[in-house]
Design a protein around this motif. Sequence first.
Motif, short mmCIF file in Angstrom:
data_model
loop_
_atom_site.label_atom_id
_atom_site.label_comp_id
_atom_site.label_asym_id
_atom_site.label_seq_id
_atom_site.Cartn_x
_atom_site.Cartn_y
_atom_site.Cartn_z
N UNK A 143 0.83 -1.21 0.00
CA UNK A 143 0.00 0.00 0.00
C UNK A 143 0.86 1.26 0.00
N UNK A 144 1.85 1.32 0.86
CA UNK A 144 2.73 2.48 0.90
C UNK A 144 3.62 2.54 -0.34
N UNK A 145 4.04 1.38 -0.82
CA UNK A 145 4.90 1.37 -2.00
C UNK A 145 4.20 1.91 -3.23
N UNK A 146 3.00 1.45 -3.49
CA UNK A 146 2.25 1.96 -4.64
C UNK A 146 1.75 3.38 -4.40
N UNK A 147 1.60 3.77 -3.13
CA UNK A 147 1.23 5.15 -2.83
C UNK A 147 2.31 6.14 -3.21
N UNK A 148 3.57 5.68 -3.32
CA UNK A 148 4.67 6.56 -3.74
C UNK A 148 4.62 6.91 -5.22
N UNK A 149 3.76 6.26 -5.97
CA UNK A 149 3.75 6.45 -7.42
C UNK A 149 3.43 7.91 -7.79
N UNK A 150 2.64 8.58 -7.00
CA UNK A 150 2.26 9.96 -7.32
C UNK A 150 3.44 10.90 -7.28
N UNK A 151 4.50 10.53 -6.53
CA UNK A 151 5.66 11.42 -6.43
C UNK A 151 6.52 11.43 -7.68
N UNK A 152 6.31 10.49 -8.58
CA UNK A 152 7.06 10.50 -9.84
C UNK A 152 6.65 11.69 -10.70
N UNK A 153 5.35 11.88 -11.03
CA UNK A 153 5.00 13.08 -11.80
C UNK A 153 5.23 14.37 -11.02
N UNK A 154 5.06 14.34 -9.70
CA UNK A 154 5.30 15.55 -8.91
C UNK A 154 6.76 15.96 -9.02
N UNK A 155 7.67 15.00 -8.90
CA UNK A 155 9.10 15.31 -8.99
C UNK A 155 9.49 15.79 -10.38
N UNK A 156 8.81 15.28 -11.40
CA UNK A 156 9.15 15.67 -12.77
C UNK A 156 8.79 17.13 -13.07
N UNK A 157 7.83 17.69 -12.36
CA UNK A 157 7.38 19.06 -12.67
C UNK A 157 7.76 20.06 -11.58
N UNK A 158 8.47 19.62 -10.55
CA UNK A 158 8.76 20.52 -9.43
C UNK A 158 10.16 21.10 -9.45
N UNK A 159 10.83 21.08 -10.60
CA UNK A 159 12.19 21.59 -10.66
C UNK A 159 12.26 23.07 -11.03
N UNK A 160 11.13 23.67 -11.34
CA UNK A 160 11.13 25.07 -11.80
C UNK A 160 11.55 25.99 -10.67
N UNK A 161 12.03 27.20 -11.03
CA UNK A 161 12.43 28.16 -10.00
C UNK A 161 11.25 28.89 -9.35
N UNK A 162 10.03 28.57 -9.74
CA UNK A 162 8.85 29.21 -9.16
C UNK A 162 8.47 28.48 -7.87
N UNK A 163 8.78 29.10 -6.74
CA UNK A 163 8.58 28.44 -5.45
C UNK A 163 7.12 28.15 -5.19
N UNK A 164 6.24 29.11 -5.47
CA UNK A 164 4.81 28.90 -5.20
C UNK A 164 4.26 27.75 -6.04
N UNK A 165 4.71 27.64 -7.29
CA UNK A 165 4.24 26.55 -8.14
C UNK A 165 4.73 25.21 -7.62
N UNK A 166 5.96 25.17 -7.14
CA UNK A 166 6.48 23.93 -6.58
C UNK A 166 5.71 23.50 -5.34
N UNK A 167 5.37 24.49 -4.49
CA UNK A 167 4.56 24.16 -3.33
C UNK A 167 3.20 23.61 -3.75
N UNK A 168 2.62 24.16 -4.81
CA UNK A 168 1.32 23.68 -5.29
C UNK A 168 1.42 22.24 -5.78
N UNK A 169 2.48 21.94 -6.53
CA UNK A 169 2.66 20.56 -7.03
C UNK A 169 2.82 19.57 -5.88
N UNK A 170 3.64 19.92 -4.91
CA UNK A 170 3.86 19.03 -3.77
C UNK A 170 2.58 18.88 -2.95
N UNK A 171 1.81 19.96 -2.82
CA UNK A 171 0.55 19.89 -2.08
C UNK A 171 -0.45 18.96 -2.77
#
Length: 295
Positions: free
Chosen positions: A184-212
């Motif tokens: 359950x926890x292992x497959x629950x980590x799957x969402x962090x793959x797309x989140x990590x792919x789009x959270x590299x931008x220098x826009x801090x607020x946007x990164x917080x939104x993606x992680x949220x």
Amino acid sequence: MSGRQGYDVVVDVDAEGDLGHTDLNDDLEFHNSTFDTNPTRGGPKVAPDQPSTFGAPPSSSSKRYLWSITFYQQFFALDSAALLLRCRSALYPRANFLDVLDGNPDLYGPFWIATTVIVILFMTGTISQYLAETGKGHFAYDFRLLSGAAGLVYGYTLFIPLGLWGVLRWFGSEGANLLECWALYGYGNLIWIPVALVSWSPLTALNYAFVAVGFGLSATFLIRNLYPIISATDAKISRILLIVVLVLHAGLAIAIKILFFAHGSPAAKDGTQLPDPIGDGNKDAGSVVRMLLRV
């Protein structure tokens, strides 16, 4: 004899007076009965609906089977179709994920999902650091990002489900299964793959939104599937456990954001490049990050 009724019987007798062949013993053969013989002697009886124990094989004559590779192969025996179905059910949950597992949890998906998250966090965290330090001199890769990601993701996926399973068993939850918690926890980590792919931008607020968003989706996935198991305990205990699960998962999300997608963090040589997320003028988080990375 006026009151008697007579019967006439005709018997066909041959010339020798023999009434027929009546010696039955010459035509009968007697054999030993096999009704008490066990047809399955020499092989174990297997009940088709017998519940399986924690990963133990049906029969094991060796006391050291836990140290054999074949014991762990059963947890990684998963075809591509089943893996894709479980990944899709984790990202777009329409039914209880434990029903999708159908009593056959695996460790193949959780291991490779966690490994993929680690690699992508290292790559995108390095890109975020590079963008933050562009024009400030020579850029050097910080492989502490990789070790930090491995410790964070592997540690969270391994020890949090283990601790949750132990607490549930302590409070008498019969439905708790360690392999299902890990899956359950292992497959629950799957969402962090797309989140990590789009959270590299220098826009801090946007990164917080993606992680949220990643935290919201993964937390909903965990609570939805853990609630039937946790609610089997006392009402007060179940509420406390649900809160603990949410707090720990929020800690994972915050760690991902601060350690990998804050400008200049965690590879900054000083803590001055960290943003001020709460706006109180305190930018000493760099020392905290460096301390965490040394652990």
